[in-house]
Enzyme design. Structure first.
Site, PDB file in Angstrom:
ATOM      1  N   ASP A  91      45.034  28.719  -4.112  1.00 53.36           N
ATOM      2  CA  ASP A  91      45.471  27.948  -2.946  1.00 53.36           C
ATOM      3  C   ASP A  91      44.272  27.528  -2.091  1.00 53.36           C
ATOM      4  OD1 ASP A  91      47.264  26.733  -1.298  1.00 53.36           O
ATOM      5  OD2 ASP A  91      47.940  28.559  -0.304  1.00 53.36           O
ATOM      6  N   GLY A  92      44.421  26.396  -1.430  1.00 56.79           N
ATOM      7  CA  GLY A  92      43.406  25.976  -0.452  1.00 56.79           C
ATOM      8  C   GLY A  92      42.613  24.734  -0.827  1.00 56.79           C
ATOM      9  N   ASN A  93      43.005  24.062  -1.907  1.00 62.12           N
ATOM     10  CA  ASN A  93      42.273  22.839  -2.302  1.00 62.12           C
ATOM     11  C   ASN A  93      42.344  21.769  -1.206  1.00 62.12           C
ATOM     12  OD1 ASN A  93      41.920  24.041  -4.777  1.00 62.12           O
ATOM     13  ND2 ASN A  93      43.499  22.847  -5.813  1.00 62.12           N
ATOM     14  N   TRP A 145      40.194  22.644   1.761  1.00 60.09           N
ATOM     15  CA  TRP A 145      38.788  22.515   1.377  1.00 60.09           C
ATOM     16  C   TRP A 145      38.360  21.049   1.556  1.00 60.09           C
ATOM     17  CZ3 TRP A 145      35.876  19.647  -1.960  1.00 60.09           C
ATOM     18  CH2 TRP A 145      34.577  20.121  -2.264  1.00 60.09           C
ATOM     19  N   ARG A 173      42.673  14.768  -0.304  1.00 65.01           N
ATOM     20  CA  ARG A 173      43.153  16.008  -0.932  1.00 65.01           C
ATOM     21  C   ARG A 173      42.831  16.034  -2.425  1.00 65.01           C
ATOM     22  NH1 ARG A 173      46.812  19.205   1.344  1.00 65.01           N
ATOM     23  NH2 ARG A 173      47.844  19.617  -0.639  1.00 65.01           N
ATOM     24  N   HIS A 221      41.462  18.982  -5.168  1.00 61.57           N
ATOM     25  CA  HIS A 221      42.046  19.383  -6.453  1.00 61.57           C
ATOM     26  C   HIS A 221      41.011  19.260  -7.574  1.00 61.57           C
ATOM     27  CE1 HIS A 221      45.866  20.017  -4.672  1.00 61.57           C
ATOM     28  NE2 HIS A 221      46.155  18.746  -4.476  1.00 61.57           N
ATOM     29  N   SER A 243      53.601  24.415  -9.490  1.00 66.51           N
ATOM     30  CA  SER A 243      54.846  25.188  -9.389  1.00 66.51           C
ATOM     31  C   SER A 243      56.065  24.277  -9.529  1.00 66.51           C
ATOM     32  CB  SER A 243      54.908  25.923  -8.045  1.00 66.51           C
ATOM     33  OG  SER A 243      55.235  25.021  -7.018  1.00 66.51           O
ATOM     34  N   THR A 244      57.222  24.890  -9.760  1.00 62.66           N
ATOM     35  CA  THR A 244      58.474  24.118  -9.844  1.00 62.66           C
ATOM     36  C   THR A 244      58.740  23.419  -8.503  1.00 62.66           C
ATOM     37  OG1 THR A 244      59.592  26.217  -9.377  1.00 62.66           O
ATOM     38  CG2 THR A 244      59.656  25.450 -11.654  1.00 62.66           C
ATOM     39  N   LEU A 262      39.232  35.810 -24.566  1.00 64.25           N
ATOM     40  CA  LEU A 262      40.112  35.856 -23.394  1.00 64.25           C
ATOM     41  C   LEU A 262      41.241  34.850 -23.613  1.00 64.25           C
ATOM     42  CD1 LEU A 262      39.377  35.873 -19.658  1.00 64.25           C
ATOM     43  CD2 LEU A 262      40.260  33.733 -20.535  1.00 64.25           C
ATOM     44  N   LEU A 311      53.835  35.491  -2.244  1.00 64.61           N
ATOM     45  CA  LEU A 311      53.756  35.356  -3.705  1.00 64.61           C
ATOM     46  C   LEU A 311      54.209  33.989  -4.214  1.00 64.61           C
ATOM     47  CD1 LEU A 311      54.944  38.922  -4.780  1.00 64.61           C
ATOM     48  CD2 LEU A 311      52.621  38.080  -4.489  1.00 64.61           C
ATOM     49  N   SER A 312      54.892  33.228  -3.355  1.00 60.50           N
ATOM     50  CA  SER A 312      55.268  31.845  -3.694  1.00 60.50           C
ATOM     51  C   SER A 312      55.874  31.697  -5.100  1.00 60.50           C
ATOM     52  CB  SER A 312      54.058  30.910  -3.540  1.00 60.50           C
ATOM     53  OG  SER A 312      53.616  30.912  -2.210  1.00 60.50           O
TER      54      SER A 312
END
Ligand code: FPP
Length: 223
Positions: free
Chosen positions: A10-12, A15, A23, A27, A55-56, A121, A178-179
């Site tokens: 979060d926070g793009n 920033w 914005r 991103h 997110s949805t 990973l 937690l969104s």
């Protein structure tokens, strides 16, 4: 060591605002940081890194921002396919893919297949992901397979069936919620919140959090 780290990036937007930029620029910087943090996670020996990319609920953002995020995701995948190959990264996704364009779904499927055997990973992008939506889809899957409703069967019906539960859940950007992210899988996750905005979140802060994780006593409800 945490085996599975999940991050709410979060926070793009803030920033970008701090720099009087659009914005979308935030991103773009956020997408660049996905690579940085993935490489840091490999260095730290983490095996699964799940990143909340869309997110949805994010469909409710202005159409232009949604379109930009979709294009950014496609561009990101085009660029990163090579990094996955070079660094032995397996690529996975969680979320409901049915709302994405055919070209995006095809791209995702081909990178998944190509990287399936990579072992360093597993990077998991959560796209069109919402934990409540995921749980409802899992319940429907259990019903359609006539599986008895229990924790084990629900776990194997979730999008995340292929990976262990979350050990560390990190949220950047200063909010402490937690969104709708990994609600089932984070039942016993250690939570970390930082005011750092996602594009500024770097290896040093990640490593400090991992050090703190090691000092936390995880009792899983026992004494
Ligand atoms: C939150 O910032 C960020 C998102 C909506 C999702 C995260 C997206 C990225 C990191 C970029 C795309 C990622 C990939 C893998 C291509 P915000 O817009 O909510 O920030 P704000 O709270 O400051 O407005």
């Amino acid at each position: 060591m945490p085996r599975h780290i999940a991050i709410i990036m979060d926070g793009n937007g803030r920033w970008a605002k701090e720099r009087s930029k659009a914005r979308s620029k935030g991103h773009e910087e956020g997408a660049k940081n996905v690579r940085t943090i993935t490489e840091s996670a490999i260095k730290a020996g983490v095996k699964y890194l799940t990143l909340y990319a869309f997110s949805t609920e994010n469909w409710a953002r202005p159409k232009s921002e949604v379109e930009f995020l979709m294009k950014l995701l496609e561009r990101y995948l085009d660029k990163e396919a090579e990094t996955y190959r070079k660094n032995g990264i397996r690529f996975e996704v969680i979320g409901d893919m049915s709302r994405f364009s055919d070209s995006l779904v095809k791209k995702i499927e081909s990178i998944r297949a190509e990287t399936a055997k990579n072992k360093k990973l597993t990077q998991v992008l959560a796209i069109n992901y919402g934990a409540k939506d995921e749980i409802v889809r899992a319940v429907k899957k259990m019903q359609s397979l006539s599986l008895e409703p229990n924790e084990q069967n629900l776990s194997i019906s979730l999008d995340t069936a292929f990976m262990p539960d979350v050990d560390m859940l990190i949220r950047t950007g200063g909010d402490m919620r937690l969104s709708n992210f990994m609600l089932w899988q984070s039942a016993y996750a250690e939570l970390f919140f930082t005011k750092t905005l996602w594009p500024d979140f770097g290896e040093e802060e990640l490593f400090l959090m991992i050090e703190e994780f090691k000092t936390r006593e995880r009792r899983f409800g026992r004494v």
